[in-house]
Structure formats: C-alpha cells, structure tokens
Design an enzyme around this catalytic site. Structure first.
Site, PDB file in Angstrom:
ATOM      1  N   HIS A 179       0.832  -1.215   0.000  1.00 33.07           N
ATOM      2  CA  HIS A 179       0.000   0.000   0.000  1.00 33.07           C
ATOM      3  C   HIS A 179       0.863   1.260   0.000  1.00 33.07           C
ATOM      4  O   HIS A 179       0.427   2.313   0.480  1.00 33.07           O
ATOM      5  CB  HIS A 179      -0.959   0.031   1.205  1.00 33.07           C
ATOM      6  CG  HIS A 179      -1.862  -1.152   1.305  1.00 33.07           C
ATOM      7  ND1 HIS A 179      -3.096  -1.205   0.703  1.00 33.07           N
ATOM      8  CD2 HIS A 179      -1.698  -2.348   1.942  1.00 33.07           C
ATOM      9  CE1 HIS A 179      -3.677  -2.378   0.962  1.00 33.07           C
ATOM     10  NE2 HIS A 179      -2.829  -3.090   1.709  1.00 33.07           N
ATOM     11  N   LYS A 187      21.111  17.786 -11.706  1.00 30.25           N
ATOM     12  CA  LYS A 187      19.932  16.905 -11.629  1.00 30.25           C
ATOM     13  C   LYS A 187      20.038  15.799 -12.670  1.00 30.25           C
ATOM     14  O   LYS A 187      20.401  16.035 -13.816  1.00 30.25           O
ATOM     15  CB  LYS A 187      18.655  17.710 -11.869  1.00 30.25           C
ATOM     16  CG  LYS A 187      17.378  16.957 -11.518  1.00 30.25           C
ATOM     17  CD  LYS A 187      16.173  17.897 -11.640  1.00 30.25           C
ATOM     18  CE  LYS A 187      14.924  17.266 -11.042  1.00 30.25           C
ATOM     19  NZ  LYS A 187      14.514  16.053 -11.742  1.00 30.25           N
ATOM     20  N   SER A 224      18.208  18.395 -16.341  1.00 30.07           N
ATOM     21  CA  SER A 224      17.478  19.657 -16.276  1.00 30.07           C
ATOM     22  C   SER A 224      18.274  20.761 -16.943  1.00 30.07           C
ATOM     23  O   SER A 224      19.512  20.791 -16.861  1.00 30.07           O
ATOM     24  CB  SER A 224      17.192  20.036 -14.826  1.00 30.07           C
ATOM     25  OG  SER A 224      16.626  21.327 -14.749  1.00 30.07           O
ATOM     26  N   GLU A 240      11.373   6.023 -17.731  1.00 31.91           N
ATOM     27  CA  GLU A 240      10.298   6.798 -18.346  1.00 31.91           C
ATOM     28  C   GLU A 240      10.025   6.335 -19.768  1.00 31.91           C
ATOM     29  O   GLU A 240       8.865   6.180 -20.183  1.00 31.91           O
ATOM     30  CB  GLU A 240      10.667   8.286 -18.316  1.00 31.91           C
ATOM     31  CG  GLU A 240      10.687   8.857 -16.904  1.00 31.91           C
ATOM     32  CD  GLU A 240      11.406  10.201 -16.815  1.00 31.91           C
ATOM     33  OE1 GLU A 240      11.792  10.741 -17.881  1.00 31.91           O
ATOM     34  OE2 GLU A 240      11.588  10.702 -15.688  1.00 31.91           O
TER      35      GLU A 240
END
Length: 484
Positions: A210, A346, A340, A353
């Site tokens: 969960h 970053k 980025s 993805e």
C-alpha cells in the site's frame, strides 16, 4: 504488316513517354494507367497508391510482412512446379522471390503501399504478385509490364487468393519478428534480473505494501519476483505461438481450398517452415484461420501482459532510485545524461520513463487489436493490415525498449546499502515480530506510540516494560525472511 507482342508494347512505351515522361503504360480491367519506368509494380499497386494517400511512407506495409509474402510466394511457386506448372517459369518466380525476401526491393520502394488499404491485404498481395512477376520477366529476358512470359495472377498467384496468402504472411511475419526482435531481449531481461536477485540475496531491506512500510525482505527476493514475471510472460508467449504456427495457405477464398490441388497446403506450409526455420504447418481448419484473428489477438494479449509486467518493474526501479537524498534512494541508477536545463546536477530516471511510455503504447495497440479481432465478418476478417501493423510495432517497441532499459539502466543499477539499512532499521513494522510474544494489540500500541512520539521501537518497548535483551532477541530481520 504484323507486329509481335513485344514490338507492340515497345511502341506503347515510346508513345506513353511522349505523353507522360519516364512512365510506361499498363492495362488492367479498368483500363490504361501510367507507371514509373523504374518501378517493378503494376496497375493494381498504382491505383492503390492513387486512391489511398494515407499517412505517407511512415505508414507503409511493414518490411516483415513483405519478406513473409516473398516466402509464401516462393513456397507456392515450388509447390506449383511439383504439381505440373512450367519449370522455367516456376524457377524464375522462385528466384524473383529471393529478391523480395532479401529486403532489397523494399528499400528501393517497389512496395510503397500503406497499411490503410483493403482490409484483407488484397492490395499488398497484388503488389507482391506484380513485383515478382516483373522480376521473373526480367530474369527470363522479357519486358517489364508485358505479363509475358510470367503473369502476376495466372502464375505468381496460382493456387492462392489474397485471403489465404496475406493471412499466412501475417502469421509468418509476426512469428519471425518475435524470434528476431523480442525473444533475445526477453532472455537478456530475465537473465539480468536473475543475476541481480542472486547478487543481492543477502541485502535486507524493508518491504512496502500500500506504499507503506511492511515487514522486511531481501533486495534479492524483491528482484526474484521481477524475474518470475518475465519468465512467466515468455512462457505464455511460447504457448500462444503454437496456435500462430497454423497457416491457412491453401484455403484460397473462403477456406475450402477451391482452385488449388490436394496437398498444396501441406507442401507450402512445409516449405515456409524450411525458409523461416520455424515449425509452421498447415492449419487444421482454414475456416477458423481465415475468418478470425484469434491467434493474433491472443498473442498480442501476452505482449500486453509482458508490457504490464515491465511497467511494474520499471516503475518500482524508478521509485527505488528516487532521490538521491530526498526520495527512497535504495537504488543508485546510472547517470546517463543531465536531467534539467535549469537545475544543475539533476539526473532523471529517463530509461524508466521511456520504458513505461512504450508499455502504455502497447496497451493502446491492444485496444485497436481487440476491435479488429472482433470485427471479422463471416469468412474473412478485414482488419488484418491494422492488426498486424500494431502487433509488429509492439514487438519492435518492446524488444528495443527492453534492451535499452537493460543496458542503460538495470545493468548499472547498484544498491545503496547505507540507505537500505537505515530505512529498514527505522521502520516501525519490525514491531510485527513482537506480536507472537506480547500480542497484536500491545504491539500495535507500541508502534503507534513510537510514531506519535517520534521515538524508536526500542524506546517505546522499554517504556512498556520490555527488557532490551528480549527486544533484541525477538526483533531480528534475518528471522523474518522465510517461514520459521
């Protein structure tokens, strides 16, 4: 004064070039039509090009289907030769088929038709017949477009119809692409997951259900689940392939085999098996094989399941690698490229993805294939080009995507052991080990107190009168990894 047929066609070509330069004139039931001189296709292909200008070159009938059509036509020519068709014509047709199978003629754009055409692939079957016929004519020293001495219908299409040839080629194309494009990727994926599960079998971490803390497991156990998903997916795919290997060639128009000879179907299927190195055989019921696409719907359903499994794996790895300091941070993923244009340093989980986008696309393909499969009417399904294009696209996307994900993400992923240990030791769900000793309700009260007070389980156990020695004896993550 009389002219032979070659002289007549020669005069026609010269006249046509005066009217429309660099073209020849050919004739079919609807009359004359101009065709570029350097193209090996004929009237049917040209009319389809003119009437179906949909999507452009990116929507062309896939190369895999054309290659498979070449195999089907070669098998048919050799079977016709065995059944009495003129030997020199059959040999020329067979030789011309080799050019189709090689892909050379596809690259030269002799197969320009798009997916969005006749729903049973009639136009592509005609396109292949015309190209092979003209190829055979050239081999025999004739003039392209004359149908002399090889006719695309009477010779190349002998013993066949659009319906059984195209539906056969679809099955051949899908099976071959699976073997060449997807199975190697699935083997790589499964082996890499198996190795990770073995390498990380002793790294104890906290489980999550969960999205909340749960009892411990090892990182290896977690990855063994991923490995089993991919193993199961390939096993299901293997099973569905057994039905795809049944070919409707020889069923001709509606499955009866009318206009062919006894044994033609088995001879063709056997030769296709030899050409493809796959265990194809004649369908036991061509009425089913030609009127439905159930085998393709089933097979893509297994691709869809693999996509679902892969999306779950990619998302888990994405979240386990989130951070590096403010996320879960249990995995360190390869830093492939800057993430980025404004935030220095970053790095993003881009392979995850890309993989999940591919999986979503495959699920979309499944919806289109479902509609196509249920839209067959009576003795023919007229959604075949759309169905096969989506199946082949899913195979290519999954194969390429999984390989990229393995090589550029999974291979270089490493456990962040300090973070894993810290998170595991700080979890309140270790309290589960106290239940057999102090009861569920009392253990729950200790966990709630630790959460509300911002303290540790040990501190609240001591506050509840439990000795440190007992606590350390009862709460041992290594004893929580398997049945007692």
């Amino acid at each position: 004064m009389s002219f032979d047929q070659k002289e007549i066609f020669s005069l026609m070509y010269k006249l046509a070039r005066l009217i429309v330069p660099d073209t020849r004139v050919e004739y079919d039931a609807q009359g004359a039509i101009h065709i570029p001189l350097d193209r090996m296709y004929g009237p049917l292909t040209m009319r389809s090009l003119m009437k179906f200008p949909i999507g452009g070159t990116e929507e062309r009938m896939p190369r895999s289907v054309i290659r498979a059509m070449g195999m089907v036509k070669k098998a048919a020519a050799e079977s016709n030769k065995a059944n009495g068709m003129e030997e020199r014509l059959c040999d020329a047709i067979s030789q011309a088929c080799d050019e189709v199978i090689s892909g050379k003629l596809y690259d030269e754009e002799h197969f320009p038709l798009v997916i969005w055409q006749s729903g049973s692939g009639d136009h592509t079957n005609g396109n292949v017949n015309e190209v092979i016929a003209n190829g055979a004519i050239k081999i025999l020293g004739g003039l392209m477009g004359t149908k002399d001495p090889v006719d695309p219908i009477e010779h190349v299409n002998m013993g066949q119809s659009d319906h059984d040839t195209f539906s056969t080629a679809v099955r051949v194309a899908v099976a071959m692409d699976l073997q060449e494009k997807l199975y190697p990727s699935l083997r790589l994926f499964g082996e890499m997951l198996r190795k990770k599960s073995e390498d990380w079998k002793d790294i104890i971490k906290i489980g999550r259900t969960h999205l909340m803390d749960a009892v411990p497991l090892t990182l290896g156990q977690e990855f063994s689940g991923y490995h089993q998903q991919i193993f199961n997916g390939k096993s299901r795919l293997d099973d569905s392939l057994s039905r795809l290997y049944k070919l409707p060639i020889g069923g001709t128009f509606v499955g009866t085999g009318y206009s062919t000879v006894k044994g033609f179907n088995n001879m063709c299927a056997k030769r296709i098996a030899e050409l493809s190195f796959l265990p194809f055989e004649s369908s036991p019921n061509c009425f089913e094989s030609m009127s439905t696409c159930d085998a393709l719907v089933e097979l893509h359903g297994e691709l869809n399941t693999i996509a679902v499994s892969t999306m779950k794996i990619a998302n888990d790895i994405r979240f386990l690698g989130s951070g590096p300091r403010c996320g879960l941070g249990e995995l360190m993923l390869p830093e492939n490229e800057p993430g980025s244009s404004i935030m220095p340093g970053k790095v993003n989980p881009t392979q995850c993805e890309a993989m999940t986008m591919i999986c979503a696309q495959i699920m979309g393909n499944q919806a289109a294939i479902n509609i196509g499969g249920l839209s067959g009417h009576f003795q023919l399904n007229t959604f075949l080009p759309m169905i096969v294009s989506n199946v082949l696209r899913s195979i290519t996307l999954l194969g390429d995507g999984i390989t990229s994900f393995c090589e550029n993400c999974l291979k270089g992923a490493e456990p962040n052991k300090p973070k894993i240990t810290s998170t595991m030791k700080g979890s309140l769900m270790l309290v589960t080990a106290l239940s057999p000793h102090i009861g569920y309700d009392r253990a729950a009260a200790i966990a709630m107190a630790a959460h509300q007070n911002g303290t540790t389980l040990l501190k609240e156990c001591q506050n509840a009168g439990i000795e440190k020695q007992d606590y350390e004896s009862w709460i041992n993550p290594e004893k929580m990894l398997a049945p007692e």
